[in-house]
Write an enzyme that holds these catalytic residues in place. Structure first.
Site, PDB file in Angstrom:
ATOM      1  N   THR A 100      40.235  47.841  42.633  1.00 19.22           N
ATOM      2  CA  THR A 100      41.109  46.712  42.307  1.00 19.22           C
ATOM      3  C   THR A 100      42.225  47.227  41.408  1.00 19.22           C
ATOM      4  OG1 THR A 100      39.256  45.172  42.437  1.00 19.22           O
ATOM      5  CG2 THR A 100      41.223  44.409  41.281  1.00 19.22           C
ATOM      6  N   LYS A 176      43.151  40.783  46.971  1.00 20.63           N
ATOM      7  CA  LYS A 176      42.000  41.084  46.109  1.00 20.63           C
ATOM      8  C   LYS A 176      42.181  40.521  44.711  1.00 20.63           C
ATOM      9  CE  LYS A 176      38.184  42.548  44.456  1.00 20.63           C
ATOM     10  NZ  LYS A 176      37.724  43.911  44.242  1.00 20.63           N
ATOM     11  N   LYS A 244      39.515  43.870  32.754  1.00 17.35           N
ATOM     12  CA  LYS A 244      40.480  44.665  33.518  1.00 17.35           C
ATOM     13  C   LYS A 244      41.134  43.838  34.629  1.00 17.35           C
ATOM     14  CE  LYS A 244      38.978  47.423  36.857  1.00 17.35           C
ATOM     15  NZ  LYS A 244      39.669  47.080  38.128  1.00 17.35           N
TER      16      LYS A 244
END
Length: 303
Positions: A100, A176, A244
């Protein structure tokens, strides 16, 4: 003739993906920074490579399943004086990136690899370790047709659904991060709901039973609040993953001045949990930031 596949990163997702490729009969090379993990995997089939350069030289398709963009850079271009795999990959070979990352970084990487004659597929993944091990995960991908011509059968061996979202990098990563926006917000909302129930004295197991059979349910409530009921915060996906990932979501939105009030709040909740000492615990540990509640405890072990 099937291409030779290399897979880098035998963690919770990568290990399962490598198992799927092995089951499908691919000639498989693996690499992990933990050499003993790679060697243990290869005992069941496949070959453990000692270096990234060795893997790159031997493979037609290289699948990278590492944590973030920085680790992907190291995998490709090396670190601490050790070369990565890009320098030894053959022209026309394919690099499949499953992390990602910021979509703009992924777009730039496609251009950088093209200068070396390497094809690229932007292919983030979702579904968790169990689905990765059974070949039932989801892959959100985008890339050039010639990259798919080489790699698509292997992608289908690893994932139940391989979505082809565009003919160049970026679209896979954009979808995503939207998935991660929803996942992070849903976990944070599930934790808030369970925390309120505990604060108000509702039986946690009864609350879980009712919500999972009612309109307020979500996949994340059903999955993550089961961890809370079991008092099992073993990290299947850690708190810091959403620090994150929601950070990437907010960075992308900030660049176009697009407001994301729910994502911002969820990100702050995961940041608070991380700073409080729960960074490496399961992301359901975000519930621990709520004051004045008594969380379910693990049953006492019999002597």
């Amino acid at each position: 003739m099937n291409p030779i596949i290399g897979l880098i990163g035998l963690g919770a997702m990568g290990g399962g993906m490598a198992q799927s490729l092995r089951r499908a009969g691919y000639d498989l090379r693996v690499f992990d920074v933990r050499a003993d993990v790679a060697q243990a995997f290869a005992q069941g089939g496949g070959t453990a490579c000692a270096t990234l350069a060795e893997l790159g030289a031997q493979c037609d398709v290289v699948v990278s399943v590492v944590v973030n963009a920085a680790q992907t850079e190291s995998v490709l271009f090396g670190s601490d004086g050790a070369p990565g795999c890009a320098a030894s990959m053959k022209p026309g070979s394919v690099f499949v990136m499953c992390s990602t990352v910021d979509p703009n970084w992924s777009i730039a990487l496609e251009t950088r690899l093209a200068q070396q004659g390497i094809l690229y597929i932007d292919a983030p993944i979702s579904g968790g370790a169990a689905k990765a091990a059974s070949g039932q995960m989801t892959m959100m991908s985008s890339g050039r047709p010639e990259a798919y011509a080489m790699a698509e059968p292997a992608l289908n061996a690893m994932a139940a659904k391989v979505y082809k979202l565009g003919d160049c990098a970026g679209a896979g990563s954009k979808v995503k991060i939207i998935n991660q926006l929803l996942a992070g917000v849903h976990i944070a909302a599930a934790a808030e709901a369970m925390a309120l129930g505990l604060r108000e004295g509702v039986d946690a197991a009864a609350l879980y039973e009712v919500i999972t059979h009612s309109a307020g349910n979500s996949w994340m409530f059903e999955n993550r609040m089961a961890h809370v009921l079991a008092a099992d915060y073993t990290p299947l996906s850690a708190v810091d993953i959403f620090v994150k990932d929601l950070g990437i979501v907010l960075d992308v939105a900030r660049a176009s001045k697009f407001p994301l009030p729910l994502s911002s709040t969820a990100h702050q909740m995961f940041m608070q949990a991380s700073t409080a000492g729960y960074a490496r615990e399961d992301d359901s540990a975000v519930i621990k930031i709520f004051p004045g509640i008594e969380l379910p405890q693990a049953p006492a072990k019999a002597d």
